[in-house]
Enzyme design. Structure first.
Site, PDB file in Angstrom:
ATOM      1  N   ARG A  27       0.765  -1.249   0.000  1.00 49.10           N
ATOM      2  CA  ARG A  27       0.000   0.000   0.000  1.00 49.10           C
ATOM      3  C   ARG A  27       0.793   1.296   0.000  1.00 49.10           C
ATOM      4  NH1 ARG A  27      -5.387  -1.276   3.407  1.00 49.10           N
ATOM      5  NH2 ARG A  27      -6.307  -2.436   1.672  1.00 49.10           N
ATOM      6  N   ASP A  73      -0.168 -14.254  -0.129  1.00 46.58           N
ATOM      7  CA  ASP A  73      -0.380 -14.092   1.311  1.00 46.58           C
ATOM      8  C   ASP A  73      -0.277 -15.450   1.985  1.00 46.58           C
ATOM      9  OD1 ASP A  73      -1.364 -11.865   3.289  1.00 46.58           O
ATOM     10  OD2 ASP A  73      -2.336 -13.732   3.892  1.00 46.58           O
TER      11      ASP A  73
HETATM   12  O1  1CP Z   1      -5.603  -4.655   0.868  1.00 43.02           O
HETATM   13  C1  1CP Z   1      -4.455  -5.020   0.664  1.00 43.02           C
HETATM   14  O2  1CP Z   1      -3.751  -4.540  -0.229  1.00 43.02           O
HETATM   15  C2  1CP Z   1      -4.016  -6.158   1.523  1.00 43.02           C
HETATM   16  C3  1CP Z   1      -2.863  -5.954   2.441  1.00 43.02           C
HETATM   17  C4  1CP Z   1      -2.000  -7.189   2.359  1.00 43.02           C
HETATM   18  C5  1CP Z   1      -0.812  -7.322   1.605  1.00 43.02           C
HETATM   19  C6  1CP Z   1      -0.130  -6.271   0.767  1.00 43.02           C
HETATM   20  C7  1CP Z   1      -2.261  -8.451   2.952  1.00 43.02           C
HETATM   21  C8  1CP Z   1      -3.424  -8.827   3.776  1.00 43.02           C
HETATM   22  N1  1CP Z   1      -1.266  -9.331   2.569  1.00 43.02           N
HETATM   23  C9  1CP Z   1      -0.360  -8.688   1.757  1.00 43.02           C
HETATM   24  C10 1CP Z   1       0.812  -9.267   1.086  1.00 43.02           C
HETATM   25  C11 1CP Z   1       1.711 -10.162   1.841  1.00 43.02           C
HETATM   26  N2  1CP Z   1       1.433 -10.817   3.018  1.00 43.02           N
HETATM   27  C12 1CP Z   1       3.003 -10.547   1.424  1.00 43.02           C
HETATM   28  C13 1CP Z   1       3.552 -10.140   0.058  1.00 43.02           C
HETATM   29  C14 1CP Z   1       4.882  -9.912  -0.261  1.00 43.02           C
HETATM   30  C15 1CP Z   1       5.652  -8.752   0.366  1.00 43.02           C
HETATM   31  O3  1CP Z   1       6.138  -8.905   1.513  1.00 43.02           O
HETATM   32  O4  1CP Z   1       5.852  -7.737  -0.324  1.00 43.02           O
HETATM   33  C16 1CP Z   1       3.527 -11.388   2.427  1.00 43.02           C
HETATM   34  C17 1CP Z   1       4.902 -12.031   2.482  1.00 43.02           C
HETATM   35  C18 1CP Z   1       2.524 -11.544   3.421  1.00 43.02           C
HETATM   36  C19 1CP Z   1       2.663 -12.379   4.604  1.00 43.02           C
HETATM   37  C20 1CP Z   1       1.664 -12.292   5.705  1.00 43.02           C
HETATM   38  N3  1CP Z   1       0.301 -12.150   5.622  1.00 43.02           N
HETATM   39  C21 1CP Z   1       1.994 -12.439   7.076  1.00 43.02           C
HETATM   40  C22 1CP Z   1       3.391 -12.726   7.588  1.00 43.02           C
HETATM   41  C23 1CP Z   1       4.222 -11.521   7.710  1.00 43.02           C
HETATM   42  C24 1CP Z   1       3.746 -10.507   8.731  1.00 43.02           C
HETATM   43  O5  1CP Z   1       3.393  -9.395   8.291  1.00 43.02           O
HETATM   44  O6  1CP Z   1       3.723 -10.824   9.930  1.00 43.02           O
HETATM   45  C25 1CP Z   1       0.806 -12.338   7.815  1.00 43.02           C
HETATM   46  C26 1CP Z   1       0.660 -12.428   9.319  1.00 43.02           C
HETATM   47  C27 1CP Z   1      -0.272 -12.155   6.896  1.00 43.02           C
HETATM   48  C28 1CP Z   1      -1.719 -12.041   7.217  1.00 43.02           C
HETATM   49  C29 1CP Z   1      -2.313 -10.819   6.665  1.00 43.02           C
HETATM   50  N4  1CP Z   1      -2.584 -10.643   5.337  1.00 43.02           N
HETATM   51  C30 1CP Z   1      -3.073  -9.377   5.124  1.00 43.02           C
HETATM   52  C31 1CP Z   1      -3.115  -8.721   6.375  1.00 43.02           C
HETATM   53  C32 1CP Z   1      -3.613  -7.336   6.598  1.00 43.02           C
HETATM   54  C33 1CP Z   1      -2.610  -9.625   7.333  1.00 43.02           C
HETATM   55  C34 1CP Z   1      -2.413  -9.353   8.842  1.00 43.02           C
HETATM   56  C35 1CP Z   1      -3.680  -9.588   9.570  1.00 43.02           C
HETATM   57  C36 1CP Z   1      -3.588  -9.405  11.088  1.00 43.02           C
HETATM   58  O7  1CP Z   1      -3.018 -10.242  11.779  1.00 43.02           O
HETATM   59  O8  1CP Z   1      -4.136  -8.406  11.561  1.00 43.02           O
END
Ligand code: 1CP
Length: 341
Positions: A27, A73
């Protein structure tokens, strides 16, 4: 063509540390927001290979990181197993809740190959569009972290339900972890076959467990994943990220056999360095809030990490993902500073 990123994971100190950033696609980039709007919802973006590959490459074009990470994700694995998943605007993921052993039977491993096909196509398209000296990182969630989202039905502040369930129903919970572990192996092996140069396991909530349960639900499944992948793909390194594992980091690396380990922001880098073998690549630690702040504070924090890790295999990264309000210019300044190191 040698990839500095893979050389660091092979245990070689690099003259200039390779760099990439967790959540480098996302984002904070206007070009991401444009594609995201075009795709409609987040799952559609993850399953449209042309768009997902484009978003994966955006930060590389803009900043020139040494590695791209597949845009997907961690929750796409339960999704691919037929577990419901949706992303509510501004609220994060929502999933059905896992309650008992009987729910594990609802995870359908037979549909996995077809469901992950578009994600594998993203891997192929990205690898084809990436210069040979840059690495492509495939990934999955750690089985425990994926289980957290299934048991809680989404994100959680304290993961109380998951932590209690691991005590109340050890056999049922173990069964869920085991199924996710095997599915993760299948999923990561497919990403490697499609062209991922390395794979990373994001165990974001590993640190909520007591040491005994950390052994059971983080170390054991990770060791199995590393072992099976290591036998099938001896030259493909696995990176672990047991976030907030604190003093257990040394044991995690020793027992699981990961080649590289992500160090979160809360961990004292000096502690990590003194408790890890010189052959294991350290990755991370910069506070995402310092990147958001920018300026002299960012320069100081970056210089400190570069100095501490100068004499060992090291990959520059954050201790957790980029915060959405981060100005892209701060990212550019950071990459520039690491390049000059
Ligand atoms: O609306 C949007 O654009 C969605 C936001 C978003 C994005 C950009 C989510 C939802 N996921 C992602 C991409 C993502 N997620 C990547 C892509 C590659 C990069 O790093 O550039 C990766 C590796 C993840 C991994 C991920 N998803 C993790 C592990 C890493 C971390 O941040 O701890 C976790 C816990 C998630 C779950 C998740 N997916 C999305 C959200 C907002 C969340 C977190 C939810 C929460 O616990 O509140």
């Amino acid at each position: 063509m040698t990839k500095p990123f893979l050389a660091a994971l092979a245990g070689q100190r690099q003259p200039r540390p390779p760099v990439w950033l967790m959540r480098q696609a996302g984002r904070y980039l206007p070009e991401y927001r444009a594609i995201r709007a075009q795709a409609g919802d987040f799952i559609a973006l993850c399953t449209t290979p042309e768009l997902a590959a484009e978003v994966t490459l955006q930060p590389i074009r803009r900043f020139g990181m040494d590695a791209a990470i597949l845009f997907s994700d961690i929750l796409m694995l339960p999704w691919a197993l037929g577990w419901g998943l949706r992303f509510a605007e501004g609220e994060g993921p929502i999933l059905p809740q896992w309650n008992t052993e009987a729910d594990t039977a609802r995870l359908d491993t037979a549909r996995l190959p077809d469901a992950i096909a578009p994600i594998l196509q993203t891997v192929r398209l990205t690898r084809a569009g990436l210069e040979p000296h840059r690495a492509l990182i495939g990934f999955a969630g750690g089985p425990f972290t994926v289980a957290c989202y299934m048991v809680e039905g989404g994100g959680s502040k304290d993961h109380a339900r998951t932590r209690a369930l691991a005590y109340q129903d050890p056999i049922g919970f173990r069964g869920l972890i085991d199924l996710l572990t095997e599915a993760t192996i299948t999923y990561l092996a497919a990403q490697i076959e499609a062209g991922a140069d390395t794979v990373m396991l994001f165990d974001s909530w590993a640190g909520v467990l007591s040491p005994l349960l950390f052994d059971e639900h983080v170390i054991k499944p990770t060791a199995r994943i590393v072992d099976v992948l290591g036998r099938r793909f001896p030259h493909v390194p696995v990176i672990g990220f047991p976030r907030l594992s604190g003093t257990l980091i040394g044991r995690y690396v020793e027992v699981t056999g990961v080649c590289g380990v992500g160090i979160d922001t809360a961990t004292d880098l000096r502690f990590a360095i003194s408790h890890l073998s010189d052959l294991v690549a350290i990755q991370g630690n910069l506070d995402p809030a310092a990147l958001l702040a920018g300026g002299a504070a960012l320069q100081r924090e970056t210089a400190r990490i570069l100095r501490l890790c100068r004499d060992r295999p090291f990959i520059f990264n954050l201790g957790h993902g980029i915060l959405p309000p981060t100005p892209p210019e701060h990212v550019a300044a950071l990459i520039e500073q690491v390049r000059r190191a």
